[in-house]
Motif scaffolding. Structure first.
Motif, PDB file in Angstrom:
ATOM      1  N   ILE A 903      46.122  40.471  37.624  1.00  0.00           N
ATOM      2  CA  ILE A 903      46.676  39.257  36.801  1.00  0.00           C
ATOM      3  C   ILE A 903      46.241  38.876  35.575  1.00  0.00           C
ATOM      4  N   ILE A 904      44.799  39.293  35.537  1.00  0.00           N
ATOM      5  CA  ILE A 904      44.128  38.807  34.111  1.00  0.00           C
ATOM      6  C   ILE A 904      44.724  40.186  33.221  1.00  0.00           C
ATOM      7  N   HIS A 905      44.888  41.409  33.601  1.00  0.00           N
ATOM      8  CA  HIS A 905      45.319  42.203  32.568  1.00  0.00           C
ATOM      9  C   HIS A 905      46.669  41.955  32.247  1.00  0.00           C
ATOM     10  N   GLU A 906      47.593  41.501  32.982  1.00  0.00           N
ATOM     11  CA  GLU A 906      48.849  41.191  32.340  1.00  0.00           C
ATOM     12  C   GLU A 906      49.029  39.960  31.745  1.00  0.00           C
ATOM     13  N   ALA A 907      48.264  38.822  31.573  1.00  0.00           N
ATOM     14  CA  ALA A 907      48.149  37.774  31.016  1.00  0.00           C
ATOM     15  C   ALA A 907      47.613  38.046  29.684  1.00  0.00           C
ATOM     16  N   GLU A 908      46.547  38.696  29.622  1.00  0.00           N
ATOM     17  CA  GLU A 908      46.139  39.121  28.187  1.00  0.00           C
ATOM     18  C   GLU A 908      47.347  39.432  26.973  1.00  0.00           C
ATOM     19  N   ASN A 909      48.574  39.845  27.323  1.00  0.00           N
ATOM     20  CA  ASN A 909      49.476  39.923  26.344  1.00  0.00           C
ATOM     21  C   ASN A 909      50.112  38.624  25.836  1.00  0.00           C
ATOM     22  N   ILE A 910      49.922  37.737  26.451  1.00  0.00           N
ATOM     23  CA  ILE A 910      50.784  36.289  26.040  1.00  0.00           C
ATOM     24  C   ILE A 910      49.864  35.883  24.759  1.00  0.00           C
ATOM     25  N   PRO A 911      50.377  35.374  23.704  1.00  0.00           N
ATOM     26  CA  PRO A 911      49.736  34.820  22.648  1.00  0.00           C
ATOM     27  C   PRO A 911      49.399  33.221  22.679  1.00  0.00           C
ATOM     28  N   VAL A 912      49.045  33.014  23.934  1.00  0.00           N
ATOM     29  CA  VAL A 912      48.599  31.396  24.201  1.00  0.00           C
ATOM     30  C   VAL A 912      47.319  31.475  24.953  1.00  0.00           C
ATOM     31  N   HIS A 913      46.557  30.581  24.516  1.00  0.00           N
ATOM     32  CA  HIS A 913      45.386  30.293  25.307  1.00  0.00           C
ATOM     33  C   HIS A 913      45.507  29.705  26.416  1.00  0.00           C
ATOM     34  N   LEU A 914      45.288  30.211  27.635  1.00  0.00           N
ATOM     35  CA  LEU A 914      45.638  29.896  29.303  1.00  0.00           C
ATOM     36  C   LEU A 914      44.312  29.319  29.878  1.00  0.00           C
ATOM     37  N   PRO A 915      43.934  28.125  29.969  1.00  0.00           N
ATOM     38  CA  PRO A 915      42.635  27.631  30.760  1.00  0.00           C
ATOM     39  C   PRO A 915      42.550  28.334  32.064  1.00  0.00           C
ATOM     40  N   ASN A 916      43.597  28.322  32.960  1.00  0.00           N
ATOM     41  CA  ASN A 916      43.491  28.900  34.350  1.00  0.00           C
ATOM     42  C   ASN A 916      43.221  30.429  34.219  1.00  0.00           C
ATOM     43  N   ILE A 917      43.722  30.981  33.505  1.00  0.00           N
ATOM     44  CA  ILE A 917      43.481  32.634  33.436  1.00  0.00           C
ATOM     45  C   ILE A 917      42.226  32.756  32.809  1.00  0.00           C
ATOM     46  N   GLN A 918      41.470  31.728  32.185  1.00  0.00           N
ATOM     47  CA  GLN A 918      40.181  32.176  31.433  1.00  0.00           C
ATOM     48  C   GLN A 918      39.133  31.841  32.591  1.00  0.00           C
ATOM     49  N   ALA A 919      39.748  30.604  33.512  1.00  0.00           N
ATOM     50  CA  ALA A 919      38.878  30.227  34.694  1.00  0.00           C
ATOM     51  C   ALA A 919      38.496  31.524  35.690  1.00  0.00           C
ATOM     52  N   LEU A 920      39.874  32.232  35.831  1.00  0.00           N
ATOM     53  CA  LEU A 920      40.025  33.247  36.844  1.00  0.00           C
ATOM     54  C   LEU A 920      38.999  34.268  36.264  1.00  0.00           C
ATOM     55  N   LYS A 921      39.108  34.631  35.156  1.00  0.00           N
ATOM     56  CA  LYS A 921      38.313  35.587  34.419  1.00  0.00           C
ATOM     57  C   LYS A 921      36.604  35.391  34.646  1.00  0.00           C
ATOM     58  N   GLU A 922      36.320  34.117  34.589  1.00  0.00           N
ATOM     59  CA  GLU A 922      34.933  33.644  34.714  1.00  0.00           C
ATOM     60  C   GLU A 922      34.243  33.647  36.115  1.00  0.00           C
ATOM     61  N   ALA A 923      35.369  33.440  37.238  1.00  0.00           N
ATOM     62  CA  ALA A 923      35.217  33.634  38.624  1.00  0.00           C
ATOM     63  C   ALA A 923      35.099  34.953  38.981  1.00  0.00           C
ATOM     64  N   LEU A 924      35.890  35.872  38.364  1.00  0.00           N
ATOM     65  CA  LEU A 924      35.747  37.288  38.737  1.00  0.00           C
ATOM     66  C   LEU A 924      34.329  37.832  38.277  1.00  0.00           C
ATOM     67  N   ALA A 925      33.857  37.430  37.173  1.00  0.00           N
ATOM     68  CA  ALA A 925      32.531  37.999  36.596  1.00  0.00           C
ATOM     69  C   ALA A 925      31.570  37.356  37.569  1.00  0.00           C
ATOM     70  N   LYS A 926      31.554  36.010  38.092  1.00  0.00           N
ATOM     71  CA  LYS A 926      30.669  35.640  39.100  1.00  0.00           C
ATOM     72  C   LYS A 926      30.590  36.388  40.353  1.00  0.00           C
ATOM     73  N   ALA A 927      31.738  36.835  40.736  1.00  0.00           N
ATOM     74  CA  ALA A 927      32.077  37.392  42.063  1.00  0.00           C
ATOM     75  C   ALA A 927      31.334  38.888  41.850  1.00  0.00           C
ATOM     76  N   ARG A 928      31.375  39.595  40.740  1.00  0.00           N
ATOM     77  CA  ARG A 928      31.088  40.960  40.792  1.00  0.00           C
ATOM     78  C   ARG A 928      29.257  40.914  40.536  1.00  0.00           C
ATOM     79  N   ALA A 929      28.902  39.762  39.959  1.00  0.00           N
ATOM     80  CA  ALA A 929      27.413  39.416  39.975  1.00  0.00           C
ATOM     81  C   ALA A 929      26.929  39.365  41.305  1.00  0.00           C
ATOM     82  N   TRP A 930      27.800  38.640  42.281  1.00  0.00           N
ATOM     83  CA  TRP A 930      27.200  37.935  43.642  1.00  0.00           C
ATOM     84  C   TRP A 930      27.360  39.355  44.525  1.00  0.00           C
TER      85      TRP A 930
END
Length: 1456
Positions: A903-930
């Motif tokens: 989902i994050i990879h596909e949303a990268e092509n949209i030229p708009v700043h999306l807060p929920n996509i950014q939050a999802l990206k941060e959650a994924l990084a925390k999951a990998r660290a966990w």
């Protein structure tokens, strides 16, 4: 006769007014407005607007006053006449030597005054007797016809009234029987005169001996009879006790049959005493000083007691009827108190007052300046009293009134016939009665006619405020009366010369003051003439007041100036006439006198008491007095040449003052003409603003009334000034340019209308030229803007410059708005282009939406439509991906990391700043660290700690990512918690103040009693919760198994050293059982915080400290922890369970080693490390180590021999024959095995043993109550037979055993060897008889409490059965007293043991005995050491089964 209280008819209500806020702002103006209606009633009531609520400003704590005393039946005029008459007739008979007794006729006392008055009106006593008209007299007294009442009245008249009337008529007669009341038979129908407080003559002292005429010497012959002038027959000569005159008893009319006894006065003395005029009536002051609170308590108590109901529930109609009944009664004498005429200057007004004493809040300041504030109203500009300098209390300065029920104010009019206003601050209502001024003289005539006796002695009675008369009586004589109930927050106004009276319905606080308006002036002048006729003093000089106002006419209101001019004219004409009469008398001498500087008492007419001001006549030879010019013939008898005129003004000065008043009164007309010409421009010339302002200033300075013409002038001035200000604003706006505020701009139409308005005003303004110039500029700009708009598309620069020029005009031109829209369109398109450019920074969704919204408001065009379409498409795509990311973040079904990455990879092509996509990206990084943290902890050298796993689980649950490892971790944490909970239930007591880790670890601070005790108390209170302090380890150290083991071993040593130190310390403390203990700073303190003393104290066998037996759990005698094949003989006292460990030493349940081993097996299966598990392993190793050493000691040769001797002794005690049962106990059946032996002294113990269950269950006490009591008596009887020691333990043997015993008691584990060593040590020392006796006493108290609770439970069950309660569970009802309703902790501990047994499935400790916290729960370890038992043929075959049956419930004991 007057109507009775039951016949009292309330008069009609007075007018009530409710002003609006606009009317309320002008108090005197509003009163003048309602005067035509209200003065017809004399009084009226005004209800202020609802939100006008002035704060109560009296300092309640400092307010103290002394009230007046009012006797209600003395207030009413006719009742007072009757009481005065009774006083006189009582005085007459007291002088005669008898006391007046008033007869009762038809169950009410006879009205002697009315009887006397009616007899006189009917022609006198002789005429009535001759015509036999006594029945008519009875009818006029309102007695029913028949019953021969007329004859009875005649008898009473002859007996009581007639002798007095004969004396009043002047006849020198005395009645034959001067004591008509001495016959007791006749006195039965008479009622004693019950008004001693009103009598001025005290009753005479009667002599008990026969009385003859008094003689100074027996040989003096000068005593002669005043009637016959002879002195013979001196034995019948009477001497008067008043004047010493002599009378023959046969010369008196009528003659006396014998010398009277006691005091006797002659007819002349009797007449002189009875003719003495009564003293002037007035109120007396109370002797007690009250505060508002104390007076209110007294008033409310009086009213509640009088009406027998709460004060607020008494109807006002009932109080009114009862008041007039009491006032008219000569029989009932009710006294009340009234705090009247309290000076507000001294005690403080109820309204806020602006002075320097205290700072007022804004709300208080508003009420302090209000015209309705009674401190302000008398000195308002329209009020006459503001021209009097002196603070006249009650007139200019308010008076305060604190009332109670029935306290009254009598009929009166105000001083100088002024207005009055009364405000009720708070409390119960005040009832008013009013009579209009037109009926004032009629009221006076009626009162004088009905009570002439009062006015004969007090001509100014109505000015004394001490006399009431029933309103119904006045109305029956044609006097119009109205009434009203004044409630809290309401005003009552009384008008000039309006009589008014009333009373209070209950406890209240009121304030009143006088005021005078212009319409009062004629009434004030008439009042002065009225005062002259009455010779009454004036409060102030009316002439002085008029002259003072006339001296400064410019300060007067126009209406007041006109009224003063009229009064001044009349006064000057009268003064001319009086001075002319003075000249005609020949008095020509005169001198000026400033009368206003003289005190009032030095300028009062000696004839009429009026206060002189304009002129007075004085005499050179008689300087002490003067007279007004109305009484020039009453000054003195000196020659006219010695008399001279004292004057304030000459006759030439007075007309000059009149002229000034006239000018002031007529100045308004001159001013009005000038204003009318200016406003109407009648002469064709517009006035300047300065001229109009001068006219308005003149009206303000001369204080002209607020007329319609003045209002038109003010409006014209306001409009002109507003136009000038607006024109100046236009000009200054053009100068300000672009910095001008846009909100001040006007439209073109408004500019044209503004110019027309300025031209139409009746005043000249030079700013009109400036406004015309601005209008011409605007019209030129308008033409240029239309040309630019017609040639679109024009260059943006041209449009922008035109727009800037339009803004500088200061006027809104319609074409400027069109220019603005074109400029905004171009700016919007540029903004969209920059936002969508590839090189631009990504914009947010809010920016996109803002651009779309802004685009809807710009001027439409094809370029705008295309840009809007592109923005809408981009926004739709971005919102779809944002919604998808939001669902991933919020969904219950969490997605795996791979899905989120796609989902994050596909949303990268949209030229708009999306807060929920950014939050999802941060959650994924925390999951990998966990996941990385989980792998690291699972692959470590040791099992992970529970704390670490719990932290990981908490973090993993919060992540919106599906994690496979989370479920495994949650299962491991749940298993660890389950093991810890099972271990806690195994070790911890219910509601224990310790944690599991604290119990499992050694008590390292055992050596400090204060520290140990204080920490235990902190745990009880929930203040101490640290586990790591026990072993001195940090949270990180607890993760290292090696650190825990080392710290545990060190803690064991510290615990042992500490307990030895504590034992040594406690051994030095005085024993509470000693007969005399010396004072010591080191004394034992029980867990309850008190010092244990006397019988009932127990010493802990481990720490050697003392405790109250009722505060701790104690062991039971003859209890055995486990079954035994042979019973224990009663005299084997070393086997009795007397071992006591305090709650500070025994912190847990102390389970058996087998239970602990089961817990360890379960612990080994856990993939998680717990500090409690490692502590449990250390505890188990410590227990097994001690058990090995204990078994080795018990198996030694010396100890084995001692155990053998102890077993032989036990067998001998079993085989020993028992004494017979004492006669005090009931005999047992022949089959009772307890009686099969020899039985010499041994009582029956079957009940003792069988009562083990019933003792702890209140429901089962009844069958065994008697046996339980006998059990305790049996054990008590055995105490003298206990001997010991039964073994001799060498010190070499005892010391190792005691050391083992000490270490075993420190273990929180139950071991059989501990009990074996305990019994062996007990046998080697004398029996502790004091402890056994203490345990018996405690058990007796417990049994008594159990029986009482059992009986209470039974009564409660019966009551439930009687009520027929449905749905009650009997089993639950039985359990409630034991588990829920018990106030002691033992019921809770028993329930705790049952729960533990159920949960551990039999692996826990053995079944609980009566005291689960006591060492008696430890299994008897003696028998395994002894080997085979000695058989089952002991003397107590029934003892064994009962000794080992567990009690389902332990008896209530004191909670630790």
């Amino acid at each position: 006769m007057e109507p009775g209280s039951d016949d009292f008819l309330p008069p009609p209500e007075c007018p009530v007014f409710e002003p609006s806020w606009a009317e309320f702002r002008d108090p005197l103006g509003y009163i003048a407005k309602i005067r035509p209606i209200a003065e017809k009633s004399g009084i009226c009531k005004i209800r202020p607007p609802a939100d006008w609520q002035p704060p109560f400003a009296v300092e309640v704590d400092n307010f103290r006053f002394t009230p007046r005393i009012q006797r209600l039946n003395e207030l009413e005029a006719q009742t007072r006449v009757k009481l005065n008459y009774l006083d006189q007739i009582a005085k007459f008979w007291e002088i005669q030597g008898s006391s007046l007794k008033i007869p009762n006729v038809e169950r009410r006392i006879l009205d002697l005054y009315s009887l006397s008055k009616i007899v006189v009106e009917e022609g006198g006593y002789e005429a009535i007797c001759k015509d036999r008209r006594w029945a008519r007299v009875a009818q006029r007294l309102n007695y029913p016809p028949g019953k021969n009442i007329g004859s009875l009245l005649r008898s009473h008249y002859e007996r009581i009234v007639y002798p007095y009337e004969m004396y009043q008529s002047g006849a020198n007669l005395v009645q034959c029987n001067t004591r008509p009341f001495d016959n007791e038979e006749k006195d039965k129908e008479y009622k004693p005169h019950s008004i001693p407080l009103r009598q001025s003559v005290q009753p005479s002292k009667f002599n008990s001996y026969g009385r003859r005429a008094k003689r100074l010497q027996p040989d003096i012959e000068s005593y002669v009879c005043r009637m016959c002038s002879r002195g013979d027959e001196d034995d019948k000569l009477l001497l008067c006790d008043g004047c010493d005159d002599n009378y023959h008893i046969f010369c008196l009319l009528p003659p006396l049959p014998e010398i009277p006894k006691g005091v006797w006065r002659c007819p002349k003395c009797v007449m002189a005493e009875c003719k003495r005029p009564p003293e002037a009536f007035g109120f007396e002051q109370a002797t007690r000083e009250y505060t508002l609170q104390s007076f209110g308590e007294m008033a409310d108590s009086f009213k509640a007691d009088y009406f027998n109901m709460p004060v607020h529930m008494v109807p006002t109609e009932l109080v009114e009827k009862e008041f007039w009944r009491l006032v008219n009664s000569i029989e009932e004498d009710v006294t009340v108190e009234y705090g009247a005429d309290i000076h507000s200057k001294e005690f403080g007004s109820g309204f806020p007052v602006s002075d320097s004493k205290r700072h007022l809040t804004p709300e208080e300041e508003e009420y302090a300046t209000s015209g309705w504030n009674l401190n302000v109203m008398p000195v308002l500009e329209q009020s006459v009293l503001c021209h009097i300098n002196a603070d006249i209390s009650g007139m200019k300065v308010p008076w305060l009134y604190v009332g109670m029920v029935f306290s009254a104010f009598c009929w009166h009019i105000e001083d100088h016939w002024s207005y009055s206003i009364n405000y009720l601050h708070w409390g119960e209502p005040k009832t008013w009665y009013g009579v209009p001024s037109l009926a004032a003289e009629h009221l006076e005539e009626v009162m004088k006619k009905l009570t002439p006796e009062l006015f004969d002695s007090q001509p100014d009675l109505l000015h004394q405020l001490v006399t009431l008369m029933n309103p119904n009586t006045l109305m029956s004589h044609g006097v119009p009366v109205v009434r009203t109930n004044q409630c809290a927050g309401e005003f009552v106004i009384t008008f000039p010369r309006a009589y008014h009276s009333g009373f209070n319905q209950g406890y209240n606080f009121a304030e009143a003051v006088n005021f005078c308006t212009a319409d009062w002036l004629p009434a004030g002048r008439q009042c002065i003439e009225h005062y002259r006729r009455l010779r009454r003093y004036c409060v102030f000089s009316h002439e002085e007041l008029i002259c003072k106002m006339a001296a400064c006419p410019e300060k007067l209101d126009l209406n007041l100036a006109a009224a003063v001019h009229k009064e001044m004219f009349i006064m000057v004409q009268e003064e001319r006439r009086l001075r002319k009469a003075l000249l005609e008398k020949g008095i020509t001498e005169a001198e000026r006198e400033a009368f206003e500087l003289l005190p009032d008492d030095e300028r009062q007419c000696i004839k009429c008491k009026t206060t002189c001001f304009l002129s007075a006549l004085a005499c050179y030879d008689c300087p002490d007095g003067l007279v007004c010019l109305s009484h020039i013939n009453d000054l003195c008898k000196c020659s006219s040449s010695r008399q001279y005129l004292r004057y304030r003004y000459t006759l030439d000065e007075l007309p000059a003052m009149l002229h000034k008043l006239k000018v002031r009164a007529e100045s308004f007309d001159t001013w009005a003409n000038k204003v009318r010409v200016a406003l109407e421009v009648e002469d064709g010339r517009k006035r300047s603003l300065e001229e109009l302002r001068a006219l308005e200033s003149e009206a303000r300075e001369r204080r002209f009334p607020n007329s319609e013409l003045l209002q038109r002038l003010k409006n014209c001035l306001s409009e002109a000034e507003a136009c000038v200000s607006r024109a100046l604003g236009l000009v200054s706006g053009q100068e300000a340019g672009p910095h001008r505020m846009t909100g001040l701009q006007m439209t073109l139409a408004e500019l044209q209308a503004f110019l027309d308005q300025m031209n139409n005003l009746p005043c000249a303004m030079h700013q009109i030229g400036d406004v015309k110039g601005i209008l011409e500029q605007v019209e030129a700009y308008q033409a240029e803007a239309r040309e630019a708009l017609a040639s679109l598309p024009s260059s943006p620069g041209l449009l922008q410059s035109l727009l800037e020029r339009g803004r500088q005009l200061g006027v809104e031109v319609p074409e400027a708005q069109q220019l603005q829209r074109q400029v905004e369109q171009a700016q919007w398109l540029d903004e969209v282009k920059r936002t969508l450019a590839p090189s631009a920074r990504r914009g947010t969704l809010a920016v996109m939406r803002g651009l779309l919204v802004a685009g809807a408001s710009v001027a439409p065009s094809p370029a705008v439509d295309k840009a809007q379409a592109e923005l809408q498409e981009l926004l739709t795509i971005a919102e779809r991906w944002e919604e998808k990311a939001h669902l991933c973040l919020e969904a219950r079904q969490k997605h795996p990391p791979a899905t989120l990455e796609a989902i994050i990879h596909e949303a990268e092509n949209i030229p708009v700043h999306l807060p929920n996509i950014q939050a999802l990206k941060e959650a994924l990084a925390k999951a990998r660290a966990w996941i990385a943290d989980v792998d690291e902890i699972q692959n470590g050298d040791h099992y992970p700690c529970l704390d670490d796993l719990e932290g990981l689980v908490a973090v993993g649950r919060d992540l919106p990512v599906g994690l496979e490892e989370l479920r495994q971790l949650e299962l491991q944490v749940l298993t660890a918690h389950s093991w810890r909970e099972k271990a806690s239930k195994t070790f911890l007591k219910k509601n224990s103040c310790y944690t599991l880790l604290e119990v499992l670890c050694p008590c390292a601070d055992a050596g400090s009693d204060s520290t140990k005790r204080s920490r235990w108390m902190e745990k009880e209170l929930g203040l101490y919760k640290s586990d790591t302090e026990l072993l001195g380890l940090s949270a990180q150290d607890l993760r290292d198994p090696g650190s825990v083991i080392v710290a545990f071993k060190e803690g064991e040593q510290k615990e042992k050293e500490g307990i030895l130190q504590l034992r040594r310390t406690n051994s030095t403390k005085p024993s509470p059982l000693a007969s005399s203990t010396t004072a010591s700073s080191a004394t034992s303190i029980c867990v309850c915080g008190q010092v244990p003393a006397g019988v009932g104290a127990l010493q802990c066998d481990l720490c050697q400290d003392w405790f109250h037996g009722r505060c701790v759990s104690v062991p039971r005698l003859l209890s055995s922890p486990r079954p035994s094949p042979t019973p224990s003989p009663l005299l084997a006292w070393w086997e009795w369970d007397t071992k006591f460990l305090c709650p500070l030493c025994m912190r847990s349940r102390r389970p058996r080693l087998e239970t602990i081993l089961a817990l360890l097996v379960a612990l080994q299966r856990l993939p998680v490390r717990l500090p409690e598990g490692e502590a449990l392993q250390c505890l188990t190793e410590r227990a097994i180590s001690w058990q090995g050493r204990a078994r080795q000691a018990l198996a030694s040769e010396d100890v084995t021999a001692l155990l053998g001797r102890l077993a032989e002794l036990r067998q001998r005690l079993q085989a020993e024959p028992r004494p017979e049962e004492p006669p005090t106990y009931p005999s047992a059946p022949a089959s009772d095995p307890l009686r099969e032996g020899s039985g010499k002294d041994m009582p029956k113990v079957q009940g003792l043993l069988e009562n083990g269950d019933s003792m702890t269950s209140p429901e089962k006490v009844a069958p065994g109550e008697g046996s339980g009591k006998r059990d305790l008596e049996l054990l008590s009887s055995l105490l003298p037979r206990l001997t010991g020691p039964v073994l001799e333990l060498p010190e070499a043997t005892r010391a190792p055993l005691e050391e083992l015993m000490l270490e075993g008691d420190l273990l929180e584990v139950t071991l059989d060897e501990n009990q074996s060593i305990w019994q062996l040590l007990q046998a080697g020392q004398p029996p502790d008889v004091e402890r056994i006796r203490t345990l018996l006493e405690l058990e007796k108290a417990e049994r008594h409490g159990s029986r009482a609770r059992g009986r209470a439970l039974e009564r409660r069950r019966r009551r439930k059965a009687d009520r027929g309660g449905e749905g009650d569970d009997p089993a639950r009802e039985e359990l409630e007293p034991k588990r829920v309703r018990s106030s002691g902790p033992e019921a809770e501990e028993a329930q705790e043991e049952e729960e533990l047994e159920e949960e551990t499935g039999g692996e826990g400790p053995p079944p609980p005995l009566p005291t689960t916290d006591s060492p008696s729960t430890q299994e008897n370890g003696l028998e395994p050491a002894l080997g085979a038992s000695s058989g089952s043929s002991g003397p107590f075959p029934t003892l064994t089964p009962r000794l080992h049956v567990p009690c389902p419930q332990q008896p209530p004991q004191q909670q630790l």
